[in-house]
Design a protein around this motif. Structure first.
Motif, PDB file in Angstrom:
ATOM      1  N   SER A  76      -9.946   4.046 -32.825  1.00 18.11           N
ATOM      2  CA  SER A  76     -10.087   2.707 -33.173  1.00 18.11           C
ATOM      3  C   SER A  76      -9.500   2.496 -33.797  1.00 18.11           C
ATOM      4  N   PHE A  77      -9.154   0.680 -34.168  1.00 15.61           N
ATOM      5  CA  PHE A  77      -8.024   0.400 -34.881  1.00 15.61           C
ATOM      6  C   PHE A  77      -9.341  -1.284 -35.937  1.00 15.61           C
ATOM      7  N   PRO A  78      -8.467  -1.422 -36.829  1.00 13.44           N
ATOM      8  CA  PRO A  78      -7.970  -1.352 -37.518  1.00 13.44           C
ATOM      9  C   PRO A  78      -8.483  -0.182 -38.193  1.00 13.44           C
ATOM     10  N   GLN A  79      -7.561   1.441 -38.890  1.00 17.35           N
ATOM     11  CA  GLN A  79      -8.634   2.926 -39.299  1.00 17.35           C
ATOM     12  C   GLN A  79      -8.426   2.585 -40.907  1.00 17.35           C
ATOM     13  N   ARG A  80      -8.997   3.128 -41.727  1.00 18.77           N
ATOM     14  CA  ARG A  80      -8.232   3.189 -42.967  1.00 18.77           C
ATOM     15  C   ARG A  80      -7.018   3.147 -43.234  1.00 18.77           C
ATOM     16  N   GLU A  81      -5.976   3.917 -42.638  1.00 17.68           N
ATOM     17  CA  GLU A  81      -5.066   4.425 -43.472  1.00 17.68           C
ATOM     18  C   GLU A  81      -3.978   3.041 -42.541  1.00 17.68           C
ATOM     19  N   ASP A  82      -4.502   2.155 -41.700  1.00 13.04           N
ATOM     20  CA  ASP A  82      -4.051   1.006 -41.370  1.00 13.04           C
ATOM     21  C   ASP A  82      -3.962  -0.021 -42.144  1.00 13.04           C
ATOM     22  N   CYS A  83      -5.086  -0.036 -43.604  1.00 16.16           N
ATOM     23  CA  CYS A  83      -5.027  -1.270 -44.282  1.00 16.16           C
ATOM     24  C   CYS A  83      -4.302  -0.768 -45.943  1.00 16.16           C
ATOM     25  N   HIS A  84      -3.282   0.023 -46.225  1.00 18.03           N
ATOM     26  CA  HIS A  84      -3.046   0.216 -47.689  1.00 18.03           C
ATOM     27  C   HIS A  84      -1.763  -0.879 -47.151  1.00 18.03           C
ATOM     28  N   GLU A  86       1.721  -2.970 -47.849  1.00 16.26           N
ATOM     29  CA  GLU A  86       1.837  -3.709 -47.362  1.00 16.26           C
ATOM     30  C   GLU A  86       0.904  -4.232 -45.614  1.00 16.26           C
ATOM     31  N   ASP A  87       0.582  -2.795 -44.885  1.00 17.25           N
ATOM     32  CA  ASP A  87      -0.274  -3.323 -44.011  1.00 17.25           C
ATOM     33  C   ASP A  87      -1.535  -4.558 -43.863  1.00 17.25           C
ATOM     34  N   ARG A  88      -1.895  -4.014 -45.596  1.00 17.08           N
ATOM     35  CA  ARG A  88      -2.900  -4.634 -46.213  1.00 17.08           C
ATOM     36  C   ARG A  88      -3.402  -6.255 -46.138  1.00 17.08           C
ATOM     37  N   TYR A  89      -2.242  -6.858 -45.806  1.00 17.96           N
ATOM     38  CA  TYR A  89      -3.066  -8.599 -45.286  1.00 17.96           C
ATOM     39  C   TYR A  89      -2.737  -8.885 -44.186  1.00 17.96           C
ATOM     40  N   PHE A  90      -2.223  -7.889 -43.075  1.00 19.62           N
ATOM     41  CA  PHE A  90      -2.339  -8.004 -41.568  1.00 19.62           C
ATOM     42  C   PHE A  90      -3.990  -7.056 -41.129  1.00 19.62           C
ATOM     43  N   CYS A  91      -4.408  -6.334 -41.745  1.00 23.07           N
ATOM     44  CA  CYS A  91      -5.704  -5.889 -41.588  1.00 23.07           C
ATOM     45  C   CYS A  91      -6.355  -6.293 -41.817  1.00 23.07           C
ATOM     46  N   SER A  92      -6.554  -7.355 -42.807  1.00 21.41           N
ATOM     47  CA  SER A  92      -7.882  -7.808 -43.080  1.00 21.41           C
ATOM     48  C   SER A  92      -7.510  -9.338 -42.305  1.00 21.41           C
ATOM     49  N   MET A  93      -6.487  -9.958 -41.975  1.00 22.27           N
ATOM     50  CA  MET A  93      -6.254 -10.990 -40.785  1.00 22.27           C
ATOM     51  C   MET A  93      -7.100 -10.448 -39.122  1.00 22.27           C
ATOM     52  N   TRP A  94      -6.781  -9.147 -39.194  1.00 19.88           N
ATOM     53  CA  TRP A  94      -6.821  -9.071 -38.041  1.00 19.88           C
ATOM     54  C   TRP A  94      -8.867  -8.918 -37.882  1.00 19.88           C
ATOM     55  N   ARG A  95      -8.642  -7.895 -38.827  1.00 20.63           N
ATOM     56  CA  ARG A  95     -10.347  -7.644 -39.010  1.00 20.63           C
ATOM     57  C   ARG A  95     -10.983  -9.238 -39.040  1.00 20.63           C
ATOM     58  N   SER A  96     -10.225 -10.385 -39.188  1.00 16.21           N
ATOM     59  CA  SER A  96     -11.056 -11.386 -39.519  1.00 16.21           C
ATOM     60  C   SER A  96     -11.154 -11.977 -37.753  1.00 16.21           C
ATOM     61  N   VAL A  97     -10.511 -11.875 -37.117  1.00 12.73           N
ATOM     62  CA  VAL A  97     -10.187 -12.144 -36.153  1.00 12.73           C
ATOM     63  C   VAL A  97     -11.537 -11.415 -35.391  1.00 12.73           C
ATOM     64  N   GLY A  98     -11.401 -10.382 -35.396  1.00 18.43           N
ATOM     65  CA  GLY A  98     -12.499  -9.687 -35.250  1.00 18.43           C
ATOM     66  C   GLY A  98     -14.215 -10.467 -35.295  1.00 18.43           C
ATOM     67  N   PHE A  99     -14.224 -10.462 -36.691  1.00 12.63           N
ATOM     68  CA  PHE A  99     -15.249 -11.013 -37.177  1.00 12.63           C
ATOM     69  C   PHE A  99     -16.012 -12.992 -36.387  1.00 12.63           C
ATOM     70  N   LEU A 100     -14.475 -13.800 -36.740  1.00 10.86           N
ATOM     71  CA  LEU A 100     -14.978 -14.643 -36.126  1.00 10.86           C
ATOM     72  C   LEU A 100     -14.861 -15.081 -34.637  1.00 10.86           C
ATOM     73  N   MET A 101     -14.922 -13.835 -33.309  1.00 12.30           N
ATOM     74  CA  MET A 101     -14.670 -13.824 -31.888  1.00 12.30           C
ATOM     75  C   MET A 101     -16.282 -13.444 -32.065  1.00 12.30           C
ATOM     76  N   SER A 102     -16.852 -12.306 -32.584  1.00 13.28           N
ATOM     77  CA  SER A 102     -17.997 -12.130 -33.023  1.00 13.28           C
ATOM     78  C   SER A 102     -18.639 -13.182 -33.120  1.00 13.28           C
ATOM     79  N   PHE A 103     -18.284 -14.180 -34.099  1.00 14.80           N
ATOM     80  CA  PHE A 103     -19.389 -14.920 -34.296  1.00 14.80           C
ATOM     81  C   PHE A 103     -20.038 -16.071 -33.469  1.00 14.80           C
ATOM     82  N   ALA A 104     -18.318 -16.045 -32.562  1.00 15.46           N
ATOM     83  CA  ALA A 104     -17.703 -17.159 -30.881  1.00 15.46           C
ATOM     84  C   ALA A 104     -19.334 -16.287 -30.154  1.00 15.46           C
ATOM     85  N   VAL A 105     -19.499 -15.668 -30.086  1.00 19.01           N
ATOM     86  CA  VAL A 105     -20.138 -14.785 -29.072  1.00 19.01           C
ATOM     87  C   VAL A 105     -21.661 -15.232 -29.251  1.00 19.01           C
ATOM     88  N   VAL A 106     -21.975 -15.288 -30.587  1.00 16.73           N
ATOM     89  CA  VAL A 106     -23.748 -15.414 -31.615  1.00 16.73           C
ATOM     90  C   VAL A 106     -23.259 -17.086 -30.865  1.00 16.73           C
TER      91      VAL A 106
END
Length: 208
Positions: A76-84, A86-106
């Motif tokens: 599973s990615f990103p995991q909790r340890e991936d979001c601390h 300097e990686d917090r920004y990347f983690c947030s952006m990557w999760r946003s992409v996942g949410f947007l793509m799920s919204f696109a499916v809807v």
């Protein structure tokens, strides 16, 4: 002088009905292909990948999983340890992409339902249904284009993606999907403004 309502020519009615039905049906088939590509981009964990030849090593990031050829597994990615840190920004952006793509499916699912309603409806739906249908399709295309752009931005600016990394097939699926969606929306809009009406009734004078 009196006027009477009479049906327009049957040939014109049939031609308008047949042409619009063909446009809607063809657009639906094309859009279903786009829908399949969207699903594939989410399921296949290959948005950004890295390959090394000697020794052979493959590593890839998906929207919700990352895979390594060394372990032969995906986690599973990103995991909790991936979001601390300097990686917090990347983690947030990557999760946003996942949410947007799920919204696109809807949105695409709603578009498919709208297609079926219009095709199974009457003349009025075929004449006006393109408006809400093309809106759903355009919204899904914009959301996917945004997702593609975010991943491309991260690929260009994140230090973790050094020389050897590449945008992989899932990113391409997403890109092709929203481009095909734009074609579908454009076809519906163009047909609405250029194709003849299915007909109805018109006034003719009564000279009796």
């Amino acid at each position: 002088m009196d006027f009477h309502l009479v049906p327009r020519g049957e040939d014109r009615n049939y031609t308008g009905f047949l042409t619009k039905t063909i446009v809607y049906t063809g657009s639906l088939i094309l859009f279903l292909a786009s829908f399949g590509l969207t699903i594939s981009s989410i399921v296949v964990p290959k948005w950004v990948s890295y390959d090394n030849d000697k020794p052979f090593f493959h590593y890839s990031y998906g929207l919700h999983r990352r895979c390594s050829s060394l372990t032969g597994t995906c986690e599973s990615f990103p995991q909790r340890e991936d979001c601390h840190g300097e990686d917090r920004y990347f983690c947030s952006m990557w999760r946003s992409v996942g949410f947007l793509m799920s919204f696109a499916v809807v949105l695409e699912g709603m578009s498919v339902v709208a297609f079926l309603i219009v095709l199974s409806g009457g003349k009025r739906l075929r004449e006006s249904g393109w408006k809400i249908l093309s809106l759903f399709i355009l919204m899904s295309a914009v959301v996917q284009a945004g997702s593609m752009g975010i991943v491309a931005y991260l690929y260009d600016n994140e230090d973790r993606f050094f020389v050897g990394w590449r945008l992989d097939e899932s990113w391409i699926y997403c890109t092709v999907s929203w481009c095909v969606s734009l074609v579908c929306a454009a076809a519906l809009i163009l047909a609405a403004y250029t194709l003849p009406s299915e007909g109805g009734y018109e006034l003719i004078p009564d000279h009796s």
